[in-house]
Design an enzyme around this catalytic site. Structure first.
Site, PDB file in Angstrom:
ATOM      1  N   ARG A  72       0.896  -1.220  -0.143  1.00 55.27           N
ATOM      2  CA  ARG A  72      -0.078   0.093   0.128  1.00 55.27           C
ATOM      3  C   ARG A  72       1.031   1.289  -0.038  1.00 55.27           C
ATOM      4  O   ARG A  72       2.069   1.037   0.440  1.00 55.27           O
ATOM      5  CB  ARG A  72      -0.946   0.000   1.262  1.00 55.27           C
ATOM      6  CG  ARG A  72      -2.000  -1.019   1.179  1.00 55.27           C
ATOM      7  CD  ARG A  72      -3.179  -0.861   2.487  1.00 55.27           C
ATOM      8  NE  ARG A  72      -2.289  -1.234   3.628  1.00 55.27           N
ATOM      9  CZ  ARG A  72      -1.939  -0.156   4.576  1.00 55.27           C
ATOM     10  NH1 ARG A  72      -2.011   1.206   4.386  1.00 55.27           N
ATOM     11  NH2 ARG A  72      -1.352  -0.797   5.644  1.00 55.27           N
ATOM     12  N   GLY A 202      -3.649  -4.325  -1.911  1.00 55.71           N
ATOM     13  CA  GLY A 202      -4.251  -3.131  -1.175  1.00 55.71           C
ATOM     14  C   GLY A 202      -4.511  -1.861  -1.993  1.00 55.71           C
ATOM     15  O   GLY A 202      -5.377  -1.390  -1.237  1.00 55.71           O
ATOM     16  N   SER A 251      -1.446  -2.838  11.355  1.00 57.75           N
ATOM     17  CA  SER A 251      -0.928  -3.817  10.454  1.00 57.75           C
ATOM     18  C   SER A 251       0.397  -4.370  10.771  1.00 57.75           C
ATOM     19  O   SER A 251       1.439  -3.954  11.304  1.00 57.75           O
ATOM     20  CB  SER A 251      -0.679  -3.222   9.012  1.00 57.75           C
ATOM     21  OG  SER A 251      -1.879  -2.389   8.554  1.00 57.75           O
ATOM     22  N   CYS A 253       0.817  -6.679  13.084  1.00 53.63           N
ATOM     23  CA  CYS A 253       0.991  -7.254  14.585  1.00 53.63           C
ATOM     24  C   CYS A 253       0.326  -8.519  14.845  1.00 53.63           C
ATOM     25  O   CYS A 253      -0.089  -8.664  16.041  1.00 53.63           O
ATOM     26  CB  CYS A 253       0.336  -6.007  15.402  1.00 53.63           C
ATOM     27  SG  CYS A 253       1.207  -4.569  15.495  1.00 53.63           S
ATOM     28  N   GLY A 254       0.094  -9.354  13.925  1.00 53.63           N
ATOM     29  CA  GLY A 254      -0.499 -10.478  14.027  1.00 53.63           C
ATOM     30  C   GLY A 254      -2.157 -10.681  14.012  1.00 53.63           C
ATOM     31  O   GLY A 254      -2.796 -11.632  14.813  1.00 53.63           O
ATOM     32  N   THR A 256      -4.125 -11.713  11.851  1.00 58.89           N
ATOM     33  CA  THR A 256      -4.655 -13.077  11.227  1.00 58.89           C
ATOM     34  C   THR A 256      -4.511 -14.175  12.206  1.00 58.89           C
ATOM     35  O   THR A 256      -5.295 -15.049  12.476  1.00 58.89           O
ATOM     36  CB  THR A 256      -3.942 -13.227   9.927  1.00 58.89           C
ATOM     37  OG1 THR A 256      -4.310 -12.297   9.072  1.00 58.89           O
ATOM     38  CG2 THR A 256      -4.515 -14.445   9.188  1.00 58.89           C
ATOM     39  N   ASN A 257      -3.097 -14.058  13.035  1.00 59.56           N
ATOM     40  CA  ASN A 257      -2.880 -15.138  13.759  1.00 59.56           C
ATOM     41  C   ASN A 257      -3.820 -15.075  15.131  1.00 59.56           C
ATOM     42  O   ASN A 257      -4.514 -16.327  15.405  1.00 59.56           O
ATOM     43  CB  ASN A 257      -1.545 -14.967  14.474  1.00 59.56           C
ATOM     44  CG  ASN A 257      -0.333 -15.139  13.306  1.00 59.56           C
ATOM     45  OD1 ASN A 257      -0.699 -15.762  12.258  1.00 59.56           O
ATOM     46  ND2 ASN A 257       0.886 -14.670  13.512  1.00 59.56           N
ATOM     47  N   ASP A 280      -9.675  -9.090   9.440  1.00 58.58           N
ATOM     48  CA  ASP A 280      -9.043  -7.783   9.222  1.00 58.58           C
ATOM     49  C   ASP A 280     -10.237  -6.688   9.035  1.00 58.58           C
ATOM     50  O   ASP A 280      -9.598  -5.444   9.723  1.00 58.58           O
ATOM     51  CB  ASP A 280      -8.400  -7.691   7.697  1.00 58.58           C
ATOM     52  CG  ASP A 280      -7.612  -6.513   7.392  1.00 58.58           C
ATOM     53  OD1 ASP A 280      -6.748  -6.459   8.223  1.00 58.58           O
ATOM     54  OD2 ASP A 280      -7.832  -5.991   6.174  1.00 58.58           O
ATOM     55  N   ASN A 380       6.372  -8.468   2.028  1.00 60.07           N
ATOM     56  CA  ASN A 380       4.911  -8.241   2.185  1.00 60.07           C
ATOM     57  C   ASN A 380       4.318  -9.238   1.004  1.00 60.07           C
ATOM     58  O   ASN A 380       3.126  -8.755   0.610  1.00 60.07           O
ATOM     59  CB  ASN A 380       4.535  -6.891   1.910  1.00 60.07           C
ATOM     60  CG  ASN A 380       3.242  -6.467   1.945  1.00 60.07           C
ATOM     61  OD1 ASN A 380       2.538  -6.864   3.110  1.00 60.07           O
ATOM     62  ND2 ASN A 380       2.752  -5.609   1.102  1.00 60.07           N
ATOM     63  N   SER A 381       4.767 -10.297   0.931  1.00 61.96           N
ATOM     64  CA  SER A 381       4.082 -11.190  -0.106  1.00 61.96           C
ATOM     65  C   SER A 381       2.656 -11.974   0.524  1.00 61.96           C
ATOM     66  O   SER A 381       2.709 -11.748   1.713  1.00 61.96           O
ATOM     67  CB  SER A 381       5.040 -12.366  -0.513  1.00 61.96           C
ATOM     68  OG  SER A 381       5.704 -13.096   0.630  1.00 61.96           O
ATOM     69  N   GLY A 507      -0.898 -18.926  20.437  1.00 63.33           N
ATOM     70  CA  GLY A 507      -1.968 -19.650  21.062  1.00 63.33           C
ATOM     71  C   GLY A 507      -2.227 -19.276  22.528  1.00 63.33           C
ATOM     72  O   GLY A 507      -3.290 -19.069  23.302  1.00 63.33           O
ATOM     73  N   ASN A 509      -2.074 -16.578  24.144  1.00 65.80           N
ATOM     74  CA  ASN A 509      -2.868 -15.150  24.070  1.00 65.80           C
ATOM     75  C   ASN A 509      -4.172 -15.519  24.481  1.00 65.80           C
ATOM     76  O   ASN A 509      -5.040 -14.675  25.229  1.00 65.80           O
ATOM     77  CB  ASN A 509      -2.943 -14.520  22.690  1.00 65.80           C
ATOM     78  CG  ASN A 509      -1.415 -13.860  22.299  1.00 65.80           C
ATOM     79  OD1 ASN A 509      -0.648 -13.628  23.105  1.00 65.80           O
ATOM     80  ND2 ASN A 509      -1.164 -13.572  21.174  1.00 65.80           N
TER      81      ASN A 509
HETATM   82  C1  OXD Z   1      -2.952  -4.051   6.116  1.00 62.58           C
HETATM   83  C2  OXD Z   1      -3.431  -5.316   5.635  1.00 62.58           C
HETATM   84  O1  OXD Z   1      -1.898  -3.551   5.810  1.00 62.58           O
HETATM   85  O2  OXD Z   1      -4.560  -5.735   5.882  1.00 62.58           O
HETATM   86  O3  OXD Z   1      -3.385  -3.648   7.236  1.00 62.58           O
HETATM   87  O4  OXD Z   1      -2.970  -5.630   4.493  1.00 62.58           O
HETATM   88 MN    MN Z   2      -5.272  -4.951   7.722  1.00 62.13          MN
END
Ligand code: OXD
Ligand code: MN
Length: 598
Positions: A72, A202, A251, A253-254, A256-257, A280, A380-381, A507, A509
Site C-alpha cells: 500500500r 491493497g 498492520s 501485529c498478528g 490473522t494469527n 481484518d 509483504n508477499s 495460542g 494469548n
Molecule cells: C494491512 C492489510 O496493511 O491488512 O492492514 O493488508
Molecule cells: Mn489490515
C-alpha cells in the site's frame, strides 16, 4: 458484451468510464465457475499467473507484481472531500476537481488494447442489513480473480442492486504502473474510488481498504454505524457457549494469527475452541432488540501476509491456503511447482529450483535475515485465500445479523509502556485508549528501531474523514449502545532488558482473552491503576506454560510511570497534529491520566 443490468446509473457510469479509458472490450463478471476458469486460463496464457502443482495445491496460482509495486502507498492515498478540514490533517487531501482532472489525464486511453472487466460485488452477505454493494471496473484479470475470492461477486449482486443508485463506484487501471503517478483516491461524497498505476492488492482490490474501511467509515459516521480495522473471533467454552471479541491492531501485529488462534493444549483438552469470523475488517451495528453491538466481516476471504505463516504460528491459515489460493510475490519452487516463503519451514527450494519474487533465480544459501534484499519472498508477499477453506471458520460467518460483541480489544507493539492487558474504565475512556494506540517500529521495518507511531484504533491509514471527527463518532456511538462491549488494551510484545519477548504469544494469548471475557461477565476482580484495570497476576492462568511464572506475569503487568509520562507528552503532540477536531472529552481523559500518573 451486453450489460448485466438495465440500471441506468450503473450503465451510464460505465459508459463514461469506458469513454475515458477506451478499452477494446467490456466484460461483465457474472461469478460463474465457467467464466472464472476461462479467465484463469487466459491469465496463465499471458503469464499473468502461473498454475501451481494441482495435486499438492489444487486450484492455486502464483502471481508476481512489478518490483516497484509491492505494498500500500499511504503517501499516495488521498481523501478528496470538498474541504481539507473534512479530510483532516492525518489524511492526504486534494480538492476533488483538481484530483478528477489529474486522474482524467492518467486514465485517458489507459485501457486501449485491453479489456475492462466489470465486477459487481457485495461487502457482506447479499440481503443482509449490513451489506453494501460496489462495482469495480478494472483492466486486470488478477484483480478480478482476487475480488472473486475476497468479496461476493456475481449476477445476484447486480440483481440485488436493481435500479438503485446506491453503490460504490470503483475504477482501477494498471496504466503504466508508474509509481510517480500512482494514486489511490477516495471521493466520499461521490461514493467513488479511483486507483491508477498499481497492481498491488491493497491498492487495487477496491472492496477492501478503500471501500470497507475508508468509504465505509465515512458512511458509518453518516448512518450511525462503524467500520473498523478489526478481526472478529468467537471463543467457545466447554459448555458450548460462544463469546465474540473484536480486536484492532496496527498492520503486521498478528491479527490473522489471533483470529485463527489454536488454544493451548490444556484448554483444548477441556473443550475450548476458537472460531474465526474475520481477520481484518469488522462492520459494527447496534442491534435494536438487545441493545448490543453486532459485528460482521464484510469480506469473503483472507489477504494475508505469507512470510512467517507456518505450522506453529498459524496452522489454520496454512491449511486455508492449500487450495483455491492466489499467492503473490512468494518463492516459486520449480522442482515440484509449489511455493515457499521465509518462515514457512526449514526446507527452502535449493538453488536451481527456486525463483524469487522478482522472477530471478534465487539462492537460499545467500539468505541473510538482516538483509531484506536477500529474501526469496517479498516481506509483504501475500496469499488470497477463501474463507470457506478455513478449518476454524465460524458457523456464524454467513449470519446476516452478525455476531454479538462482548469485548473490543485494542493493541500495539510496545516494548515497555503497555502492560500485557488492561481494561478501560468506561466507553469514553476506552475511546481514549483506542485513540492513543501506538506501535514501535521493529528491526523488520525500514528506518529507526523503537520509534513510536500513533495508530488510533489501527485506523490511521484508513479513516475516510477527519480523525478528530472519527474520535467524536466513537464517543457518540457510546451514547447509543445500551449494552456496550467493554474495551481493553493488550500488548503481546513486551520485552526484557535484553530485548527478548517476555510473553509467549500465539495460542497462549487465549489466556488473556479468557481474563477479558471473565471481566465482561463480572466473574473476576481487577486492580485499579492510573491507566485502567489490570488483572491480579494470579488471575492469568499459567498452567502448562514453561518459562512463565507468577513473577513473569507480575512483570508483564507493571506500569512504568516514567515511560507513561513520556507517552503523555507524545500523545499531546499527536493530538495537536490531529488538530482542533479532537473532542474535548479526549483532552479530559488525557488530563485525568496525567493527574493519575502524578
Ligand atoms: C494491512 C492489510 O496493511 O491488512 O492492514 O493488508
Ligand atoms: Mn489490515
Amino acid at each position: 458484451m451486453a450489460s448485466l443490468t438495465t440500471n441506468k446509473y450503473v450503465n451510464s457510469w460505465i459508459d463514461e468510464m469506458a469513454a475515458m479509458t477506451q478499452p477494446d472490450k467490456i466484460v461483465w463478471i457474472d461469478g460463474s465457475d465457467e467464466q472464472t476458469e476461462a479467465l484463469r486460463a487466459e491469465a496463465c496464457s499471458t503469464g499473468e499467473i502461473i498454475k501451481l502443482n494441482q495435486e499438492i495445491l489444487p486450484n492455486c496460482y502464483l502471481h508476481r507484481t512489478a518490483v516497484n509495486d509491492v505494498a500500500r502507498v499511504e503517501g499516495r492515498t488521498f481523501i478528496c472531500t470538498p474541504t481539507k478540514e473534512e479530510a483532516g490533517n492525518i489524511n492526504n487531501w486534494m480538492d476533488p476537481n483538481e484530483m478528477y482532472a489529474k486522474l482524467n489525464a492518467l486514465y485517458t486511453g489507459s485501457m486501449k488494447g485491453r479489456t475492462m472487466y466489470v465486477i459487481p460485488y457485495s461487502m457482506g452477505i447479499v440481503g443482509s442489513d449490513f451489506a453494501k454493494i460496489g462495482i469495480e471496473l478494472t483492466d486486470s484479470i488478477y484483480v478480478v480473480l482476487n475480488m472473486i475470492i475476497m468479496t461476493r461477486v456475481g449476477k445476484n449482486v447486480i440483481d440485488a442492486l436493481g435500479d438503485s443508485a446506491d453503490f460504490i463506484k470503483g475504477l482501477h487501471a494498471k496504466a503504466d504502473l508508474d509509481e510517480e503517478n500512482r494514486y489511490i483516491t477516495h471521493f466520499p461524497q461521490d461514493n467513488t474510488i479511483m486507483s491508477v498505476n498499481s497492481g498491488y492488492g491493497g491498492n487495487v482490490l477496491l472492496g477492501k481498504k478503500c471501500f470497507a474501511l475508508r468509504i465505509a467509515s465515512y458512511l458509518g459516521r453518516k448512518e450511525g454505524w462503524m467500520a473498523e480495522h478489526m478481526l472478529i473471533l468467537g471463543l467457545e467454552y466447554p459448555n458450548g457457549e460462544v463469546k465474540y471479541i473484536t480486536a484492532a491492531f496496527p498492520s503486521a501485529c498478528g491479527k490473522t494469527n489471533l483470529a485463527m488462534l489454536i488454544p493451548p493444549e490444556i484448554y483444548r483438552n477441556k473443550g475450548y475452541k476458537v472460531w474465526t469470523v474475520g481477520d481484518d475488517i469488522a462492520w459494527l451495528r447496534v442491534n435494536k432488540e438487545d441493545g448490543r453491538v453486532y459485528a460482521v466481516n464484510p469480506e469473503n476471504g483472507f489477504f494475508g501476509v505469507a512470510p512467517g505463516t507456518n505450522l506453529k504460528s498459524n496452522p489454520n491459515a496454512l491449511y486455508t491456503t492449500m487450495r483455491d489460493t492466489i499467492f503473490t510475490n512468494v518463492v516459486h519452487n520449480t522442482e515440484n511447482n509449489t511455493v515457499w516463503w521465509e518462515g514457512l519451514d526449514n526446507n527452502p527450494p535449493t538453488p536451481g529450483n527456486a525463483i524469487d519474487w522478482k522472477g530471478n533465480p534465487w539462492d537460499c544459501t545467500k539468505y541473510d535475515k538482516k538483509d531484506k534484499s536477500t529474501c526469496g519472498a517479498h516481506p509483504n508477499s501475500r496469499f488470497t485465500a477463501s474463507a470457506k477453506n478455513c478449518p476454524c471458520l465460524s458457523s456464524e460467518f454467513d449470519n446476516v445479523k452478525g455476531v454479538p460483541v462482548s469485548a473490543i480489544i485494542f493493541g500495539g507493539r510496545r516494548a515497555k509502556t503497555a502492560p500485557l492487558v488492561y481494561e478501560s474504565f468506561n466507553w469514553q475512556h476506552g475511546t481514549f485508549v483506542g485513540s492513543i494506540m501506538a506501535s514501535e517500529t521493529t528491526a523488520a521495518a525500514s528506518g529507526a528501531v523503537g520509534v513510536v507511531r500513533r495508530d488510533p484504533m489501527a485506523m490511521r491509514p484508513f479513516v475516510g474523514y477527519n480523525m478528530g471527527d472519527y474520535f467524536k463518532h466513537w464517543l457518540n456511538m457510546g451514547k447509543v449502545i445500551p449494552n456496550a462491549p467493554k474495551i481493553f488494551h493488550v500488548n503481546w510484545f513486551r520485552t526484557d532488558a535484553e530485548g527478548h519477548f517476555i510473553w509467549p504469544g500465539y495460542g497462549d494469548n487465549m489466556r488473556v482473552l479468557l481474563w477479558i471475557l471473565a471481566r465482561c461477565a463480572g466473574e473476576v476482580d481487577a486492580v485499579e491503576t492510573a491507566i485502567g484495570y489490570v488483572p491480579k497476576a494470579e488471575d492469568i492462568n499459567i498452567e502448562g506454560l514453561e518459562d512463565v511464572t507468577l513473577d513473569t506475569i507480575k512483570e508483564l503487568l507493571t506500569i512504568d510511570v516514567e515511560s507513561w509520562k513520556e507517552d503523555v507528552a507524545n500523545i499531546k503532540e499527536f493530538y495537536a497534529q490531529v488538530g482542533d477536531h479532537v473532542p474535548a472529552e479526549l483532552y479530559e481523559e488525557l488530563a485525568a491520566l496525567e493527574a493519575r500518573l502524578g
